[in-house]
Scaffold this active site. Structure first.
Site, PDB file in Angstrom:
ATOM      1  N   HIS A 204       0.823  -1.222   0.000  1.00 36.86           N
ATOM      2  CA  HIS A 204       0.000   0.000   0.000  1.00 36.86           C
ATOM      3  C   HIS A 204       0.857   1.272   0.000  1.00 36.86           C
ATOM      4  O   HIS A 204       0.346   2.357  -0.303  1.00 36.86           O
ATOM      5  CB  HIS A 204      -0.917   0.031   1.226  1.00 36.86           C
ATOM      6  CG  HIS A 204      -1.931  -1.067   1.255  1.00 36.86           C
ATOM      7  ND1 HIS A 204      -2.734  -1.376   0.180  1.00 36.86           N
ATOM      8  CD2 HIS A 204      -2.275  -1.952   2.240  1.00 36.86           C
ATOM      9  CE1 HIS A 204      -3.525  -2.392   0.492  1.00 36.86           C
ATOM     10  NE2 HIS A 204      -3.261  -2.767   1.727  1.00 36.86           N
ATOM     11  N   ASP A 240      -3.208 -10.373  -2.568  1.00 33.13           N
ATOM     12  CA  ASP A 240      -3.636  -9.916  -1.243  1.00 33.13           C
ATOM     13  C   ASP A 240      -5.105  -9.501  -1.335  1.00 33.13           C
ATOM     14  O   ASP A 240      -5.564  -9.036  -2.380  1.00 33.13           O
ATOM     15  CB  ASP A 240      -2.762  -8.726  -0.824  1.00 33.13           C
ATOM     16  CG  ASP A 240      -3.006  -8.301   0.613  1.00 33.13           C
ATOM     17  OD1 ASP A 240      -2.183  -8.641   1.471  1.00 33.13           O
ATOM     18  OD2 ASP A 240      -4.016  -7.617   0.860  1.00 33.13           O
ATOM     19  N   HIS A 242      -6.564  -7.033  -0.292  1.00 35.15           N
ATOM     20  CA  HIS A 242      -6.711  -5.603  -0.548  1.00 35.15           C
ATOM     21  C   HIS A 242      -5.930  -5.197  -1.797  1.00 35.15           C
ATOM     22  O   HIS A 242      -4.896  -5.788  -2.114  1.00 35.15           O
ATOM     23  CB  HIS A 242      -6.216  -4.786   0.655  1.00 35.15           C
ATOM     24  CG  HIS A 242      -6.926  -5.112   1.922  1.00 35.15           C
ATOM     25  ND1 HIS A 242      -6.299  -5.750   2.983  1.00 35.15           N
ATOM     26  CD2 HIS A 242      -8.221  -4.926   2.286  1.00 35.15           C
ATOM     27  CE1 HIS A 242      -7.175  -5.917   3.958  1.00 35.15           C
ATOM     28  NE2 HIS A 242      -8.344  -5.439   3.561  1.00 35.15           N
TER      29      HIS A 242
END
Length: 713
Positions: A204, A240, A242
């Site tokens: 991220h 993942d 996300h």
């Protein structure tokens, strides 16, 4: 932070290799998994895969199975796992309790004590250096993190739910450095499969901000290291739960990295995570079509993910219902892609995964899949969670349709990325005759001749690349240097030199220089590499400007490239009558210094005899002596920079007899013969080099002022 804790952290940080006592092989391409996946395109690519709880990289290797087990002595596998000193995690507060040491302890335990342990060896990592971080992150952002760490405060909020506490920065540096160590282990040929089991995660983290527990983008830094080490194309596949928004953001404007993310549909979660992860976020500029998002419905399950992987490529934070079988299958698919595209070399990078025990089991299953074992080593300890793959399959089909409609490289897979321009030529050939642009017609036989010219040039380049020759000359018609990626121009249908340059790049050459001395501007070759710094195009030509819609480029000194290619297209429009001395001066004052600064690994010499004294299409007054001298200068640059390797490609030259003499003289120069083999059969034509020298000096001053890497030539 207590010095003993740091010392323990440094000592205990590990990355793991999976091995089976077979010979070690070095491959040209690698695949890399991190919470995102990267895989290769033809020849030199990387594949990245980031798992919801583990990132897996596939390797390519031969297997021999004995009673369902992989023979330890017959397979050489390395899985590098960077393991954070787990007590540190207990000391790093987080607003959410999903980040805890027990998950990591269990992952380490299952790798050390589980049945997969026979394939694993452990290696130490190290902290990342500041200079390494700047390959992906901005200097301002790194300075912000350093200052926040210096403040030493608890719960220093960087963004929503992401805090920098005492020890966080050291842990982040270790995660990044260990991932880089694992990648370098592959790049140096010591392993085919490496797995970086690291915390904190990274996918991220964007170039200029932290996000979602992530400070440094471990996978992004590893991708940059691969690119900087000569890998031209890297594919990242992130599974993942996300969206791997940070990795996508870091490569959103480039076509060197393909980022693919399979994730739960969650959208943006605030200012630190503005990306939605929807299918319409496909990249920008050169990167358009190279960021592919696959937001899957909740409950997609094993079959849904397998369908998505094949058709397009139990956790407290996710709703996707993958089991050990699903992770095992994804690992097998990634392994298959690595075998096909990346010669079996993979880096695996850990991202999320928050179930204290089941994450470790799913990690084990993922690695079983990457090893391509015939039977599972571990049974699933939990009851099967039924998946709802039908809805997921419908969603995948919709995404696939969207890709075909909006992303050029997916519109017609059967053409294998062949452009509409090639389709136009094929159709024109089928008709039998067609005017393609002013002065350029496709007649019966033209298409066959163009294919032969392109193929012959590629054969000459391959002869050099395979080590069979240092100098090769492609004597071909029709010419090619005006042909642009999407159009014909100036008697040219296919760009022979451009195709050869692409072959060299795809074969591992990182930097190629093209020097074009045809009397006309090599606009097609320049256009094809106008946005890249991997190819330096230099054209010495008569000043003629644009000649219509098919040739919009002017060939003037201010056309110097764009984006990453800014400064890597150098035009040298010379005055009429420049002659031998004028061309020699331009070569020594402009071309040689530029080549020295660029340091190419291969030279492509595009020759046209239409710059000669008697050519009906030119006014440059070059004689055999001039061509001979240019050939000698090119040979000198090849000896200095490309181990003597030089591909010569024929372009124009329209005097029926004198063109052949000038070609002979050019090759004499490239051979660096002490004395001419042929005398010039035509009387000498006086040259006007003084004016040319003034023009060259002006251009040199312009380059020094406007092109950074040439400021001190």
């Amino acid at each position: 932070m207590d010095k003993r804790v740091i010392a323990n952290l440094m000592e205990e940080r590990r990355w793991v290799e999976v091995t089976n006592n077979s010979r070690r092989t070095t491959e040209n391409v690698y695949a890399m998994f991190t919470g995102s996946v990267v895989w290769h395109y033809p020849r030199r690519l990387f594949s990245f895969l980031t798992l919801a709880l583990a990132c897996v990289e596939e390797g390519r290797f031969r297997q021999r199975l004995i009673s369902g087990w992989v023979s330890y002595k017959q397979i050489k596998i390395f899985i590098s796992c960077a393991i954070q000193h787990v007590p540190l995690l207990d000391q790093v507060p987080c607003s959410i309790t999903v980040t805890n040491a027990d998950r990591v302890r269990n992952m380490v335990s299952i790798l050390r004590r589980g049945p997969i342990a026979r394939f694993i060896s452990w290696h130490s990592g190290r902290p990342a250096h500041a200079a390494e971080l700047l390959s992906f992150h901005s200097a301002e952002y790194i300075e912000e993190l350093v200052q926040a760490d210096s403040a030493g405060a608890n719960n220093n909020k960087i963004c929503e739910c992401t805090f920098l506490n005492p020890g966080s920065w050291d842990a982040a540096l270790l995660a990044a450095g260990t991932t880089l160590s694992a990648m370098k282990h592959i790049l140096d040929g010591h392993a085919k499969i490496a797995y970086a089991l690291v915390r904190p995660p990274g996918h991220h983290a964007q170039p200029d901000r932290a996000d979602g527990y992530c400070f440094l983008n471990n996978a992004g830094l590893a991708v940059k290291l691969a690119l900087d080490s000569g890998r031209r194309r890297v594919a990242v596949v992130d599974i993942d739960v996300h969206y791997g928004n940070g990795t996508a953001e870091g490569f959103y404007h480039t076509d060197s990295v393909l980022t693919i993310s399979l994730h739960m549909k969650h959208g943006s979660w605030g200012p630190s995570h503005p990306q939605s992860g929807l299918v319409d976020e496909t990249g920008k500029g050169r990167g358009l079509g190279y960021n592919l998002n696959i937001p899957l419905p909740n409950g997609s399950g094993d079959a849904g993910y397998e369908y998505a992987m094949n058709e397009l490529v139990f956790d407290p934070n996710g709703r996707q219902c993958l089991t050990m079988d699903g992770y095992r299958k994804i690992g097998q698919i990634m392994r298959g892609m690595a075998d096909q595209h990346s010669n079996g070399q993979i880096l695996i990078v850990q991202e999320g995964g928050y179930h204290i025990t089941y994450s470790a089991y799913c990690l084990h299953a993922t690695l079983e899949g990457v090893l391509n074992l015939q039977a599972p080593l571990l049974d699933d300890p939990l009851g099967f969670y039924p998946d709802d793959e039908k809805y997921t399959m419908q969603a995948v089909d919709i995404i696939k349709k969207c890709w075909k409609e909006s992303i050029p490289i997916y519109r017609n897979p059967s053409l294998n990325f062949i452009s509409k321009y090639i389709e136009e030529l094929v159709q024109a050939n089928a008709v039998g005759a067609k005017k393609l642009c002013e002065g350029t017609f496709l007649n019966p036989g033209s298409w066959g001749a163009a294919l032969l010219a392109a193929g012959t040039t590629l054969s000459a380049m391959k002869h050099i690349l395979d080590g069979h020759a240092k100098i090769a000359y492609a004597l071909v018609r029709p010419p090619g240097h005006h042909a642009q990626p999407d159009r014909a121009d100036g008697y040219c249908f296919l760009n022979n030199a451009g195709l050869a340059v692409k072959l060299a790049l795809d074969s591992g050459r990182r930097k190629v220089a093209v020097v074009d001395i045809d009397v006309h501007y090599g606009n097609g070759t320049a256009e094809g590499f106008y946005h890249t710094d991997s190819v330096l195009t230099i054209s010495l030509h008569m000043k003629h400007g644009s000649w219509g819609p098919s040739h919009p480029q002017s060939g003037s000194v201010d056309e110097i490239g764009e984006g990453r290619g800014l400064g890597y297209n150098l035009n040298i429009p010379l005055p009429n009558g420049s002659g031998d001395a004028g061309y020699e001066y331009a070569m020594n004052e402009l071309v040689v210094p530029a080549i020295e600064k660029f340091h190419p690994e291969l030279l492509v010499f595009v020759v046209g005899q239409d710059s000669s004294t008697f050519d009906p299409n030119g006014r440059q007054c070059l004689t055999m002596d001039g061509y001979r001298k240019i050939g000698q200068i090119m040979r000198g640059m090849a000896d200095q920079h490309s181990n003597g390797q030089i591909l010569i490609v024929q372009e124009g030259g329209y005097h029926i007899s004198y063109s052949a003499y000038c070609l002979h003289a050019t090759l004499e120069g490239v051979l660096n013969l002490q004395a001419p083999l042929l005398d010039d059969p035509i009387a000498y034509y006086p040259e006007d080099e003084k004016y040319t020298m003034k023009v060259v000096d002006i251009m040199k001053k312009c380059w020094k002022e406007s092109i950074p890497f040439l400021k001190d030539i």
